[in-house]
Design a protein around this motif. Sequence first.
Motif, PDB file in Angstrom:
ATOM      1  N   CYS A  37       0.851  -1.182   0.000  1.00 46.19           N
ATOM      2  CA  CYS A  37       0.000   0.000   0.000  1.00 46.19           C
ATOM      3  C   CYS A  37       0.886   1.231   0.000  1.00 46.19           C
ATOM      4  CB  CYS A  37      -0.973   0.015   1.175  1.00 46.19           C
ATOM      5  SG  CYS A  37      -0.195   0.118   2.772  1.00 46.19           S
ATOM      6  N   HIS A  74      -3.627   3.943  -0.253  1.00 47.79           N
ATOM      7  CA  HIS A  74      -4.108   3.171   0.903  1.00 47.79           C
ATOM      8  C   HIS A  74      -5.241   2.216   0.573  1.00 47.79           C
ATOM      9  CE1 HIS A  74      -1.529   5.347   3.616  1.00 47.79           C
ATOM     10  NE2 HIS A  74      -1.929   6.459   3.068  1.00 47.79           N
ATOM     11  N   GLY A  75      -5.282   1.693  -0.632  1.00 49.85           N
ATOM     12  CA  GLY A  75      -6.278   0.685  -0.988  1.00 49.85           C
ATOM     13  C   GLY A  75      -7.621   1.280  -1.348  1.00 49.85           C
ATOM     14  N   ASN A 104      -6.560  -2.903   1.690  1.00 50.01           N
ATOM     15  CA  ASN A 104      -5.459  -1.947   1.677  1.00 50.01           C
ATOM     16  C   ASN A 104      -4.154  -2.511   1.126  1.00 50.01           C
ATOM     17  OD1 ASN A 104      -4.822  -3.596   3.774  1.00 50.01           O
ATOM     18  ND2 ASN A 104      -4.650  -2.007   5.314  1.00 50.01           N
ATOM     19  N   MET A 105      -4.162  -3.723   0.649  1.00 50.94           N
ATOM     20  CA  MET A 105      -2.981  -4.289   0.020  1.00 50.94           C
ATOM     21  C   MET A 105      -3.250  -4.400  -1.480  1.00 50.94           C
ATOM     22  SD  MET A 105      -1.077  -4.394   2.522  1.00 50.94           S
ATOM     23  CE  MET A 105       0.364  -5.344   2.246  1.00 50.94           C
ATOM     24  N   VAL A 106      -2.620  -3.511  -2.227  1.00 49.33           N
ATOM     25  CA  VAL A 106      -2.861  -3.403  -3.659  1.00 49.33           C
ATOM     26  C   VAL A 106      -1.868  -4.286  -4.414  1.00 49.33           C
ATOM     27  CG1 VAL A 106      -2.964  -1.763  -5.570  1.00 49.33           C
ATOM     28  CG2 VAL A 106      -3.623  -1.037  -3.277  1.00 49.33           C
TER      29      VAL A 106
END
Length: 112
Positions: free
Chosen positions: A36, A40-41, A54-56
């Motif tokens: 992120c 922030h996703g 939030n983990m792209v």
Amino acid sequence: MKRVTAIVRPEKMEPLKEALFAANVSGMTISQVHGCGAQHGWSEYVRGTEVLLNMVPKVKFEIVVEDSAVDALVGIIVDAARTGEVGDGKIFVAPVEEVVRIRTGERGAAAV
């Protein structure tokens, strides 16, 4: 020597790879990663409940080059990976003290 690490959008993997091959860049490592940054996703709704993702997903390119080739390499990456939107990624340049080719024992630039 320097290690250039580029974190880019997944859809930019093939265009960037083609641009690097066209520039005769070889010896790259490509990994699928998650992280992120500034964005922030995003939020999605799953069964009526809002879920923050939030983990792209991103793609990481790692390339070791001579110091003199760093600026050209960074330019190629920026040109191929830029969309102008948040989430285009980052490029990190770090020094590499030594490179050793395992098969032959060559060291330094000859091992790259």
